[in-house]
Design an enzyme around this catalytic site. Structure first.
Site, PDB file in Angstrom:
ATOM      1  N   GLU A  16       0.872  -1.180   0.000  1.00 27.13           N
ATOM      2  CA  GLU A  16       0.000   0.000   0.000  1.00 27.13           C
ATOM      3  C   GLU A  16       0.901   1.220   0.000  1.00 27.13           C
ATOM      4  OE1 GLU A  16      -3.615  -1.739   2.751  1.00 27.13           O
ATOM      5  OE2 GLU A  16      -2.723   0.186   3.261  1.00 27.13           O
ATOM      6  N   ASP A  24      -6.173   9.533  10.058  1.00 30.32           N
ATOM      7  CA  ASP A  24      -4.865   9.024  10.439  1.00 30.32           C
ATOM      8  C   ASP A  24      -4.383   9.569  11.765  1.00 30.32           C
ATOM      9  OD1 ASP A  24      -3.842   7.205   8.351  1.00 30.32           O
ATOM     10  OD2 ASP A  24      -4.257   8.922   7.045  1.00 30.32           O
TER      11      ASP A  24
END
Lengths: 407, 265
Positions: B49, B60
């Protein structure tokens, strides 16, 4: 889609105003967002909810507040007849409380006990902390550390009201970054927490819901000007960051073609320099749950906004404003920092009313166009908040020459 | 067969789960990041990824927020991210590369044009954190046309009513976000993951990869016993941030790969 003969029917069932709005959030939040939508639809249809909202607006917020004829500003401008909608006289000193009352009632209906919110100038943070105190709920406010510094009195007010103020240091440490951290908190506490968004932005249903709660401003103006002048106003002027005070004033008038409607963005240091005028200087993008005009670079990275007014210092704007901009129903203009500071002083000296720096942008633009309008032109400016919180910012802006002794 | 499907078929034949490793494109700079990226397959990463840096990574935690800031400060962009994938493809034709990030840079690029350009660069899949099924219709058809998989995220809040809605768009694999939270923070219990994965399997035959909160080889091994893949991101990104070298993160990936490979023996 909105039908062609009204500007007031949006959003559609998916939360879209034309191409704007929507629900661009992490999947973790989607079930909760759908719950908020459902709960709000049920509350809206419940007369008991409406009755409690209206009762609190009257008894706690102090509504209706006056539509005040500003005789000396009218004389100074030398044209249009100027009225100030006195949201500054609300409990907590700004329009933000209207929405907070509505949403805290919704949070209670949903069984939530913990409230989070973002704040820029601190007015929404104070209003949120206030309703949390009133309803005995836990309150956490995210605020950029830059804003904490320039809005210290509001930070202390929130603490006195029992809220925890969490400083946000990422990015430019202003409203955008506070919203990021509030969303991160929400994703981590979905079960217990209600996110009380302070403006007409974010994922559906927030833009429509906040607009509905703020529409009391325009509804009152309509009744008040009819009583005072026997007719509708000719123009409305309001400042825009996210755009909640403006949407609240504008929405009840959108389908009145005779009413000219003007939203004033913050041009900061100037449109060719650092500013916060998303419609004038941005383009459509996706941030914080909705598609709307954003300040961004060619790569889609979000730009830092600048305004002397913390409440307007945001690189986006509510999606309904983006739609009203593209449809041409509302004119969007901008005012620079120094022009707002000038209008702040003018209103204070002439009317004995200290306006918020945010609202001063609206006054400044009114001062530009009013002199060229006929004397029977009725202009309503939304005085969205009071300016006590801005005194030290103003002193700094004016330097030693005027009020330097204060800083 | 797509690279992603082929890779999961191989893993199945080897009777093991895969290690999915995340790094942020251009973190801490282009050259170092390219060395890490090119070194990942040899270190044992089965799928990669690659984060697309964005100014406002709302889902995040601090580790990946800082990675995005470093990447942007070093001149990172979506164009640069695609260039890195194209460079990687010069030496590796088999390891699937999935871009992960937020929608605005792709929207600014133009969804249809981006799908084509990403396919040309050698991208196999896309994970867009802030594009739930309600809004995915503006991107997914373009990805399908370009033969790029749309990897959906399911979470602890995805109940049996919600899962079919989310999975309707899915291809490639399903990414199970094992905690209701942001990246790099808490970890889910084994029983919670087990329960969630079996619930997802009732609704799809796609492979399931589990991420969020997996930091150590032991944790990766535990997940590898329950799902087709274990995703590690913040831990690798943090090591890269501390050392600013390609060696340390690749060494961690090696350890994680050993954990994953030995899990089912």
């Amino acid at each position: 889609m909105q039908s062609l003969n009204t500007y007031r029917a949006g959003p559609d069932e998916r939360g879209h105003f034309g191409i704007f709005g929507g629900r661009y959030v992490a999947e973790t939040l989607m079930p909760l967002i759908l719950q908020v939508e459902k709960a709000y639809a049920a509350a809206k249809a419940d007369p008991a909810f409406e009755a409690e909202f209206r009762e609190l607006l009257a008894q706690y917020v102090g509504r209706p507040n006056p539509l005040y004829f500003a005789r000396r500003l009218t004389e100074a401008f030398g044209g249009a007849k100027i009225f100030l909608k006195r949201e500054d006289l609300n409990h907590t000193g700004a329009h933000k409380i209207n929405n907070c009352i509505g949403q805290i009632l919704l949070a209670r209906r949903m069984g939530k006990q913990r409230i989070i919110a973002e704040t820029g100038a601190g007015q929404h943070g104070v209003a949120t902390a206030t309703v949390c105190a009133l309803f005995g709920m836990q309150c956490v406010i995210y605020m950029g550390s830059t804003d904490i510094e320039r809005q210290m009195p509001n930070v202390y007010r929130m603490k006195l009201l029992g809220a925890e103020v969490k400083p946000v240091t990422s990015g430019a440490a202003t409203l955008k970054d506070a919203m990021n951290d509030a969303l991160r908190d929400w994703v981590s506490n979905v079960d217990s927490t209600y996110y009380l968004i302070g403006t007409v932005a974010g994922p559906h249903p927030y833009p429509a819901m906040v607009r509905d709660f703020q529409s009391v401003i325009g509804e009152e103006v309509r009744a008040q000007i009819m009583a005072a002048e026997g007719r509708l106003p000719d123009s409305l002027v309001a400042c825009i960051g996210g755009g909640s005070n403006a949407m609240g004033l504008f929405h009840p008038f959108l389908d009145e073609p005779s009413v000219r409607i003007i939203g004033v963005e913050a041009a900061g240091h100037g449109l060719d320099k650092l500013h916060a005028a998303s419609l004038t200087g941005g383009k459509p993008g996706v941030l914080h749950g909705n598609r709307t005009y954003l300040l961004q670079d060619g790569d889609g990275q979000i730009a830092e906004a600048h305004s002397i007014s913390a409440g307007l210092d945001y690189p986006g704007i509510g999606p309904e404003h983006s739609w009203l901009h593209e449809s041409g129903r509302v004119e969007y203009v901008s005012i620079k920092d120094d022009e707002a500071v000038e209008a702040f002083q003018q209103c204070t000296r002439l009317e004995g009313i200290i306006p918020a720096l945010e609202s001063s942008h609206a006054i400044a633009y009114a001062g530009k166009i009013a002199p060229n309008l006929p004397k029977d032109h009725l202009m309503v400016i939304n005085l969205s908040g009071r300016g006590d919180k801005d005194v030290s910012t103003i002193a700094k802006a004016l330097g030693d020459v005027h009020l330097g002794g204060l800083v | 067969m797509s690279r992603i499907a082929k890779r999961f078929a191989t893993l199945k034949a080897e009777n093991r789960a895969g290690l999915v490793s995340f790094i942020m494109a251009n973190d801490p700079d282009r050259a170092t990041c390219q060395r890490v990226l090119n070194g990942l397959p040899a270190a044992g990463a089965d799928l990669i990824e690659l984060g697309m840096p964005f100014t406002d990574p709302m889902a995040d935690g601090p580790a990946i927020q800082l990675a995005a800031q470093r990447a942007l400060a070093a001149g990172g962009s979506l164009r640069g991210t695609l260039e890195m994938v194209a460079e990687f493809r010069k030496t590796d034709k088999d390891t699937p590369v999935i871009l992960m990030g937020y929608y605005n840079p792709i929207y600014a690029w133009g969804a249809e044009k981006f799908a084509g350009d990403a396919a040309l660069a050698g991208v196999d899949g896309l994970i867009i954190v802030d594009l739930p099924p309600e809004e995915a219709g503006e991107l997914v058809p373009h990805l399908r046309a370009a033969a790029i998989d749309f990897i959906v995220l399911t979470t602890p809040t995805s109940d049996d009513a919600r899962l079919p809605v989310v999975l309707a768009n899915a291809s490639g694999f399903v990414y199970y976000v094992s905690i209701a939270g942001i990246t790099g923070t808490g970890s889910a219990t084994k029983s919670a993951i087990e329960e969630a994965v079996s619930r997802i399997r009732h609704h799809t035959d796609l492979p399931v990869c589990v991420g969020f909160g997996i930091k150590t080889p032991d944790q990766a091994a535990e997940v590898a016993r329950l799902a087709e893949g274990a995703v590690v991101g913040s831990a690798i990104v943090s090591v890269l941030a501390e050392t600013k070298s390609a060696e340390a993160p690749l060494a961690l990936v090696k350890e994680l790969a050993v954990g994953v490979r030995e899990a089912r023996r």
